[in-house]
Design an enzyme around this catalytic site. Structure first.
Site, PDB file in Angstrom:
ATOM      1  N   ARG A 145       0.600   0.287  -0.739  1.00 16.65           N
ATOM      2  CA  ARG A 145       1.634  -0.103   0.237  1.00 16.65           C
ATOM      3  C   ARG A 145       2.371  -1.330  -0.293  1.00 16.65           C
ATOM      4  O   ARG A 145       3.587  -1.448  -0.186  1.00 16.65           O
ATOM      5  CB  ARG A 145       1.036  -0.388   1.624  1.00 16.65           C
ATOM      6  CG  ARG A 145       2.082  -0.987   2.565  1.00 16.65           C
ATOM      7  CD  ARG A 145       1.753  -0.966   4.060  1.00 16.65           C
ATOM      8  NE  ARG A 145       0.349  -1.005   4.382  1.00 16.65           N
ATOM      9  CZ  ARG A 145      -0.433  -2.096   4.307  1.00 16.65           C
ATOM     10  NH1 ARG A 145       0.055  -3.261   3.925  1.00 16.65           N
ATOM     11  NH2 ARG A 145      -1.708  -2.009   4.615  1.00 16.65           N
TER      12      ARG A 145
ATOM     13  N   LYS B 166      20.924  10.446  -1.000  1.00 17.28           N
ATOM     14  CA  LYS B 166      22.251  10.995  -1.236  1.00 17.28           C
ATOM     15  C   LYS B 166      22.565  10.993  -2.746  1.00 17.28           C
ATOM     16  O   LYS B 166      21.869  11.635  -3.482  1.00 17.28           O
ATOM     17  CB  LYS B 166      23.262  10.211  -0.402  1.00 17.28           C
ATOM     18  CG  LYS B 166      22.801   9.953   1.059  1.00 17.28           C
ATOM     19  CD  LYS B 166      22.684  11.206   1.892  1.00 17.28           C
ATOM     20  CE  LYS B 166      22.020  10.983   3.254  1.00 17.28           C
ATOM     21  NZ  LYS B 166      22.566   9.907   4.070  1.00 17.28           N
TER      22      LYS B 166
HETATM   23  C1  LIG Z   1      22.144   9.115   5.158  1.00 16.66           C
HETATM   24  C2  LIG Z   1      22.687   7.758   5.326  1.00 16.66           C
HETATM   25  C3  LIG Z   1      21.877   6.711   5.795  1.00 16.66           C
HETATM   26  C4  LIG Z   1      20.446   6.926   6.246  1.00 16.66           C
HETATM   27  O1  LIG Z   1      19.606   7.275   5.191  1.00 16.66           O
HETATM   28  P1  LIG Z   1      18.314   8.216   5.352  1.00 16.66           P
HETATM   29  O2  LIG Z   1      17.811   8.303   3.953  1.00 16.66           O
HETATM   30  O3  LIG Z   1      18.777   9.517   5.918  1.00 16.66           O
HETATM   31  O4  LIG Z   1      17.389   7.510   6.281  1.00 16.66           O
HETATM   32  C5  LIG Z   1      22.437   5.449   5.879  1.00 16.66           C
HETATM   33  N1  LIG Z   1      23.720   5.216   5.546  1.00 16.66           N
HETATM   34  C6  LIG Z   1      24.524   6.200   5.103  1.00 16.66           C
HETATM   35  C7  LIG Z   1      25.947   5.887   4.746  1.00 16.66           C
HETATM   36  C8  LIG Z   1      24.052   7.501   4.990  1.00 16.66           C
HETATM   37  O5  LIG Z   1      24.865   8.470   4.571  1.00 16.66           O
END
Ligand SMILES: *Cc1c(COP(=O)(O)O)cnc(C)c1O
Length: 388
Positions: A57, A206
């Site tokens: 952790r 992403k």
């Molecule tokens: C997807 C996203 C998040 C959140 O991220 P997760 O990995 O889904 O928790 C935050 N900011 C933006 C701009 C995003 O596209």
């Protein structure tokens, strides 16, 4: 594409650092690729005498490699990986105290809006939305309790561009900190810390992971005091990523530069088609000359990115209908992967913003343009639009 050297002053170019920073061959075996250290704990020769790793952790070598690589690409001295983008955001926001105030840019990821407006408020933290396209309005309406200004650029899903340097100036004049969610641009296209931001946030789910096979988050800063608190909170709260997930994000990261170049090239082809299609009323893309943020984007980004939103003349039902008529664009939430995605923000990703200052138009469609053959994507979307 454009230059690849780093404004933060690193000698090697971006792609070189994406492949090598924090990723020296493993010392025991010489493994060239950072192994998945799938372990929860580490042997100690005598009590308290350890290798720097005590418990996963707190720290894990696969995570360390990812953190060092990503921090390097953002021009940051300190970087921390999390189990998701929202876990990173939540941990950063836990550095606030009851009574503190957060200003959130008035177009933001729906989950960020929900976290700040519904969850963080339970700890006595207040918030307000602001149109950050006008930094002088931010100045005029400054709330003395504001500790953090939180922005995305380009924003999700309206692709609004905010001037990081100008907002940083106002924020710093009042002794507050600027957080920039850099998920839409990725560090290849934009490095907020070199533009005046104090902390950069990513959903590595992403573009950085880039293959739609892992959920992760990241926070980086050059502010030593804040970094120490975030490191403390990362361990104390425990929203850490698994070693396998760190490996997948690190693997994706190595090709970020070449993928982003193709995302952008394909997006530019699609924008051209959308502009010419009679069913489309507005095309929102920071690379367009008539985009209100075009000049700022040209200054602070290497290229305008792979995300496009557009509006259709025929309204809500037509917008929803386009999203079901594509063959290659998959109707799904998320973005930044190799495959093209299409979604309706009003009903899907941004449903939680309905009725708020962050509500989005209901005739809006959002595209995450993948790295498939560009002409195939253009033809696919074109036939879907022809049907409405
Ligand atoms: C997807 C996203 C998040 C959140 O991220 P997760 O990995 O889904 O928790 C935050 N900011 C933006 C701009 C995003 O596209």
């Amino acid at each position: 594409m454009a230059e690849t050297t780093d404004p933060a002053g690193n000698a090697d170019g971006f792609e070189t650092r994406a492949i090598h920073a924090g990723q020296d061959p493993e010392q025991v075996t010489g493994a060239v690729i950072t192994p998945i250290f799938q372990t929860s704990t580490y042997a100690q020769p005598s009590p308290g005498d350890h290798t720097g790793y005590e418990y996963s952790r707190t720290d894990n070598p696969t995570r360390t490699a990812l953190q060092e690589a990503l921090a390097n690409l953002e021009g940051a001295r300190y970087g921390y990986a999390f189990a998701s983008g929202l876990a990173a955001e939540d941990t950063v926001l836990r550095s606030l105290r009851a009574g503190d105030h957060v200003v959130l840019g008035n177009d933001a990821y729906g989950g960020t809006f929900r976290l700040i407006s519904q969850v963080v408020t339970r700890a006595g933290i207040t918030w307000s939305a602001a149109d950050l396209t006008d930094p002088s309005a931010l100045e005029a309406n400054w709330n003395p309790a504001t500790k953090i200004v939180w922005m995305e650029t380009p924003t999700n899903p309206l692709l609004t561009v905010f001037d990081i340097g100008a907002i940083a100036e106002v924020t710093h004049r009042h002794g507050a900190k600027l957080v920039v969610d850099n998920t839409f641009a990725s560090p290849y296209l934009q490095q907020p810390l070199t533009l005046g931001g104090d902390l950069v946030i990513h959903s590595t789910t992403k573009y950085i992971g880039g293959h739609s096979d892992v959920v992760g988050g990241f926070a980086a800063t050059n502010d030593q005091e804040w970094a120490e608190d975030i490191k403390y909170l990362q361990n104390a709260v425990g929203a850490v990523p698994a070693p396998m997930d760190c490996f997948l994000v690190l693997r994706g990261l190595k090709t970020l530069g070449v993928r982003m170049d193709r995302h952008v090239a394909n997006a530019e082809l699609i924008v051209e088609m959308l502009l010419a299609h009679p069913a489309v009323s507005h095309v929102l893309y920071p690379g367009l000359d008539d985009h209100p943020g075009a000049a700022i984007a040209a200054r602070q980004m290497r290229a305008p990115g792979g995300m496009i939103s557009f509006r259709v003349h025929a309204g809500l039902e037509a917008a929803k209908s386009v999203t079901t008529r594509t063959r290659l664009f998959t109707l799904a939430e998320s973005l930044g992967g190799i495959e093209s995605l299409i979604e309706h923000p009003g009903v899907m990703t941004h449903a939680s913003a309905a009725g708020s200052p962050l509500e989005v138009p209901d005739d809006l469609v959002r595209l995450s343009v993948g790295i498939e053959t560009g002409d195939d994507l253009v033809a696919d979307l074109n036939q879907a639009l022809d049907q409405i």
